[in-house]
Design a protein around this motif. Structure first.
Motif, mmCIF file in Angstrom:
data_model
loop_
_atom_site.group_PDB
_atom_site.id
_atom_site.type_symbol
_atom_site.label_atom_id
_atom_site.label_comp_id
_atom_site.label_asym_id
_atom_site.label_seq_id
_atom_site.Cartn_x
_atom_site.Cartn_y
_atom_site.Cartn_z
ATOM 1 N N ASP A 154 12.014 10.512 2.167
ATOM 2 C CA ASP A 154 13.130 9.686 2.603
ATOM 3 C C ASP A 154 13.578 8.674 1.555
ATOM 4 N N THR A 155 12.699 8.206 0.721
ATOM 5 C CA THR A 155 13.047 7.265 -0.338
ATOM 6 C C THR A 155 12.454 7.733 -1.654
ATOM 7 N N PRO A 156 13.222 8.473 -2.449
ATOM 8 C CA PRO A 156 12.679 9.063 -3.673
ATOM 9 C C PRO A 156 12.310 8.048 -4.744
ATOM 10 N N ASP A 157 12.831 6.839 -4.685
ATOM 11 C CA ASP A 157 12.527 5.848 -5.718
ATOM 12 C C ASP A 157 11.203 5.128 -5.466
ATOM 13 N N VAL A 158 10.578 5.368 -4.324
ATOM 14 C CA VAL A 158 9.313 4.738 -3.973
ATOM 15 C C VAL A 158 8.168 5.574 -4.541
ATOM 16 N N ASP A 159 7.105 4.878 -4.969
ATOM 17 C CA ASP A 159 5.916 5.561 -5.496
ATOM 18 C C ASP A 159 5.345 6.555 -4.496
ATOM 19 N N SER A 160 4.694 7.563 -5.029
ATOM 20 C CA SER A 160 3.967 8.498 -4.177
ATOM 21 C C SER A 160 2.807 7.774 -3.530
ATOM 22 N N ARG A 161 2.339 8.338 -2.442
ATOM 23 C CA ARG A 161 1.172 7.795 -1.759
ATOM 24 C C ARG A 161 0.037 8.792 -1.917
ATOM 25 N N TYR A 162 -1.187 8.291 -1.882
ATOM 26 C CA TYR A 162 -2.363 9.122 -2.098
ATOM 27 C C TYR A 162 -3.341 8.955 -0.946
ATOM 28 N N GLU A 163 -4.127 9.999 -0.736
ATOM 29 C CA GLU A 163 -5.221 9.932 0.228
ATOM 30 C C GLU A 163 -6.358 10.813 -0.260
ATOM 31 N N SER A 164 -7.567 10.415 0.096
ATOM 32 C CA SER A 164 -8.720 11.234 -0.280
ATOM 33 C C SER A 164 -8.772 12.426 0.654
ATOM 34 N N LYS A 165 -9.350 13.517 0.177
ATOM 35 C CA LYS A 165 -9.456 14.702 1.021
ATOM 36 C C LYS A 165 -10.623 14.522 1.980
ATOM 37 N N PRO A 166 -10.457 14.959 3.212
ATOM 38 C CA PRO A 166 -11.547 14.799 4.200
ATOM 39 C C PRO A 166 -12.782 15.589 3.785
ATOM 40 N N GLY A 167 -13.935 15.050 4.141
ATOM 41 C CA GLY A 167 -15.196 15.751 3.867
ATOM 42 C C GLY A 167 -15.694 15.548 2.462
ATOM 43 N N ARG A 168 -15.104 14.663 1.704
ATOM 44 C CA ARG A 168 -15.519 14.450 0.302
ATOM 45 C C ARG A 168 -16.292 13.163 0.181
#
Length: 168
Positions: A154-168
């Motif tokens: 929805d807002t291409p100028d905003v930084d990407s968001r990150y998440e850790s993968k489950p079970g790691r």
């Protein structure tokens, strides 16, 4: 279906095709696949002698190392695609710096009640420069598969968001 006759064994052709892919170029542009055209250039006129060899006649032969033509721009008119800043780094091993950034990612997620976090959050938690954190996150996502990068639609100028993968 009959295969084209090309010098070199299957291993050599496969290795050449892999090298072309690593250089982000189609193997057919380098004429290293059996599907590439191996037709000789047309020689005509009084200056074309039968005993002269044209460069195209060596194409596809073992030991032939002609300069690869520069790739034609794809998609027509416009600026060239920007090159990735990660190109040519290979697959870096998991280092202490990767561990530091991964721990910062997990800690930042915990502080945000398990929600995805921005690069800024991770960088602040890891106490590292933003550019270096971005490089480490790229490795964690693409090479080590410990995190996921979520793209904002929805807002291409905003930084990407990150998440850790489950079970790691």
């Amino acid at each position: 279906m009959v295969r084209k006759k090309v010098e070199g064994d299957e291993e050599q052709r496969r290795a050449a095709a892999h090298k072309a892919h690593r250089d982000e170029e189609p193997p057919s542009a380098r004429s290293v696949t059996t599907g590439a055209s191996k037709q000789r250039a047309h020689r005509a006129g009084p200056s074309a002698r039968q005993d002269e060899e044209t460069p195209a006649q060596r194409q596809g032969k073992q030991g032939h190392s002609a300069e690869a033509p520069s790739p034609a721009p794809r998609g027509g008119v416009g600026p060239a695609e920007p090159r990735s800043p990660y190109q040519g780094r290979g697959r870096p091993g998991y280092s202490q710096e990767h561990e530091r950034v991964f721990r910062a990612l997990v800690t930042a997620e915990e502080q945000h009640d398990g929600e995805s976090v921005t690069l800024e959050d991770i960088s602040r938690e890891a106490a590292m420069p933003r550019d270096r954190t971005r490089t480490m996150m790229h490795d964690l996502v693409t090479a080590h598969h410990l995190a996921t990068e979520l793209q904002s639609t929805d807002t291409p100028d905003v930084d990407s968001r990150y998440e850790s993968k489950p079970g790691r």
